[in-house]
Design an enzyme around this catalytic site. Structure first.
Site, PDB file in Angstrom:
ATOM      1  N   ASN A  22       0.956  -1.211   0.055  1.00  0.00           N
ATOM      2  CA  ASN A  22       0.174   0.060  -0.015  1.00  0.00           C
ATOM      3  C   ASN A  22       0.652   1.120   0.018  1.00  0.00           C
ATOM      4  O   ASN A  22       0.209   2.524  -0.123  1.00  0.00           O
ATOM      5  CB  ASN A  22      -0.948   0.129   1.109  1.00  0.00           C
ATOM      6  N   GLU A 222      15.105   1.361  13.383  1.00  0.00           N
ATOM      7  CA  GLU A 222      14.709   2.336  12.336  1.00  0.00           C
ATOM      8  C   GLU A 222      14.745   3.530  13.026  1.00  0.00           C
ATOM      9  O   GLU A 222      14.750   4.651  12.249  1.00  0.00           O
ATOM     10  CB  GLU A 222      13.254   1.727  12.005  1.00  0.00           C
ATOM     11  N   ASP A 304      10.864   0.591  -0.485  1.00  0.00           N
ATOM     12  CA  ASP A 304      10.169   0.928   0.678  1.00  0.00           C
ATOM     13  C   ASP A 304       8.888   1.151   0.390  1.00  0.00           C
ATOM     14  O   ASP A 304       7.993   0.320   0.419  1.00  0.00           O
ATOM     15  CB  ASP A 304      10.775   2.039   1.561  1.00  0.00           C
ATOM     16  N   ASP A 305       8.605   2.374  -0.030  1.00  0.00           N
ATOM     17  CA  ASP A 305       7.208   2.872  -0.450  1.00  0.00           C
ATOM     18  C   ASP A 305       7.233   3.675  -1.704  1.00  0.00           C
ATOM     19  O   ASP A 305       7.298   4.862  -1.579  1.00  0.00           O
ATOM     20  CB  ASP A 305       6.426   3.702   0.697  1.00  0.00           C
TER      21      ASP A 305
END
Ligand code: 5GP
Length: 365
Positions: A22, A222, A304-305
């Site tokens: 997403n 992270e 990642d995104d």
């Protein structure tokens, strides 16, 4: 991307190992989703980190970087995902999003992709976690049927915010698909807001997954101050680490953590634009790529995104090369070495290595 250098990065065969479904939804697909759900009044600015911001960050060159940079506590604006989840809440949406994302990665020259996503249930649309996973699998199979030139696998994600019981249920569901999906479901991802919860509560679920043969990719260190959690979870051990930004002593980690990662030879998934835009890393030149690359430790460049951070894997490779002065041959080697860190079995690695050999420019042979 349109010049000769850009063509090189686009045509470079690539492996993508850290892509949240997403977070990877493109502008075009978001447009389709917004049209489907006008009543939500969602605008593009709510689903991606805008261009203005990116430009500011891109301007940051080495001499502008402050040393001893202390990051903010929250690496990604997790609100963005809440908005995207509102747009993607039915089987139909998930199928469209997954097929679009897979085809976009393929168009960017990605030959092997491990997608990860958190199964969700949505009472309004009747979506269940089981159907969620089945739908992603269906999308992967559909792309295969259409002969899209990419091998796709799926990692079932645990959102750390949801605690130990949900983590255990997720692992049980993943185990079922691990046995029944013909090798498509191959592992577990641990992600979600790193400032929430503690890894110790998820340890037994993760250990169970590991014992079942599922591979583990864990977001570790992270954010700063996760030393104890990272130390604990490294003992499982995970098969790959997501980010690992604050592992090394220069970033407030410790030599002990670095030694563990090195001894266990655990590859790191590095997502430069995500870390810069998410503000855990001050600028590209300060990225921990430099630390691990120079040590010769296994690393993989990832997005990642790609939707949220408005990037793609070609841009990430180009950014690494220009920031750290890598030759094209070194870039090629970096993409080729990533094959060794995929979760699919040796036979798949061999096929990919053959593919790379076939595509390799003469001057690198
Ligand atoms: P999904 O699992 O719904 O396909 O993708 C979005 C989810 O991935 C987010 O809700 C979050 O749990 C996870 N995620 C995406 N990007 C990041 C990141 O940079 N760090 C962490 N820890 N989790 C992320």
């Amino acid at each position: 991307m349109d010049n000769e250098a850009d063509t090189f990065y686009r045509e470079l065969p690539k492996v993508e190992l850290h892509a949240h479904l997403n977070g990877s939804v493109s502008f075009q697909t978001i447009e389709k989703l917004i049209r489907r759900k006008p009543q939500l009044n969602i605008e593009h600015s709510m689903t991606a980190i805008g261009k203005g911001q990116r430009r500011t960050l891109d301007e940051c060159v080495k001499h502008h970087c402050k040393t001893n940079y202390k990051s903010k506590n929250n690496p990604v604006c997790f609100q963005v995902f809440k908005v995207i989840h509102q747009l993607v809440d039915s089987e139909e949406d998930i199928f469209m999003v997954a097929t679009d994302v897979i085809k976009e990665f393929a168009a960017d020259g990605v030959k092997y992709l491990e997608l990860r996503s958190t199964p969700r249930e949505e009472t309004a649309t009747g979506l269940t976690k089981r159907r969620y996973i089945e739908t992603v699998i269906k999308a992967i199979q559909q792309c295969k049927k259409e002969r899209v030139d990419i091998d796709v696998r799926f990692l079932v994600a645990i959102d750390r915010r949801n605690g130990s019981q949900v983590a255990m249920e997720t692992v049980q569901l993943a185990e079922e698909f691990f046995l029944s999906s013909d090798g498509l479901v191959i592992g577990i991802d641990l992600s979600g807001d790193p400032t929430v919860g503690h890894g110790r509560d998820l340890l037994s679920a993760l250990q169970r997954a590991k014992n079942s043969g599922l591979k583990l990719s864990l977001h570790l260190s992270e954010v700063p101050s996760q030393h104890d959690e990272t130390d604990l979870l490294l003992d499982i051990p995970p098969d790959r680490i997501g980010h690992g930004t604050f592992l090394h002593p220069e970033m407030g980690g410790s030599q002990g953590l670095v030694d563990k990662v090195v001894q266990k030879n655990i590859p790191l998934e590095l997502c430069l634009t995500s870390n810069v835009k998410g503000q855990t890393v001050q600028c590209y030149a300060e990225h921990h790529f430099k630390y691990w690359y120079h040590m010769g430790h296994p690393i993989v460049i990832c997005t990642d995104d790609k939707g949220v951070f408005a990037t793609d894997l070609s841009q990430e490779y180009k950014m690494v090369a220009t920031t750290f002065g890598l030759s094209r041959e070194a870039v090629w080697k970096l993409s080729q070495q990533a094959i060794d860190y995929i979760f699919a079995p040796v036979s798949v690695k061999e096929q990919l290595k053959q593919k790379w050999r076939n595509l390799q420019p003469q001057e690198f042979k």
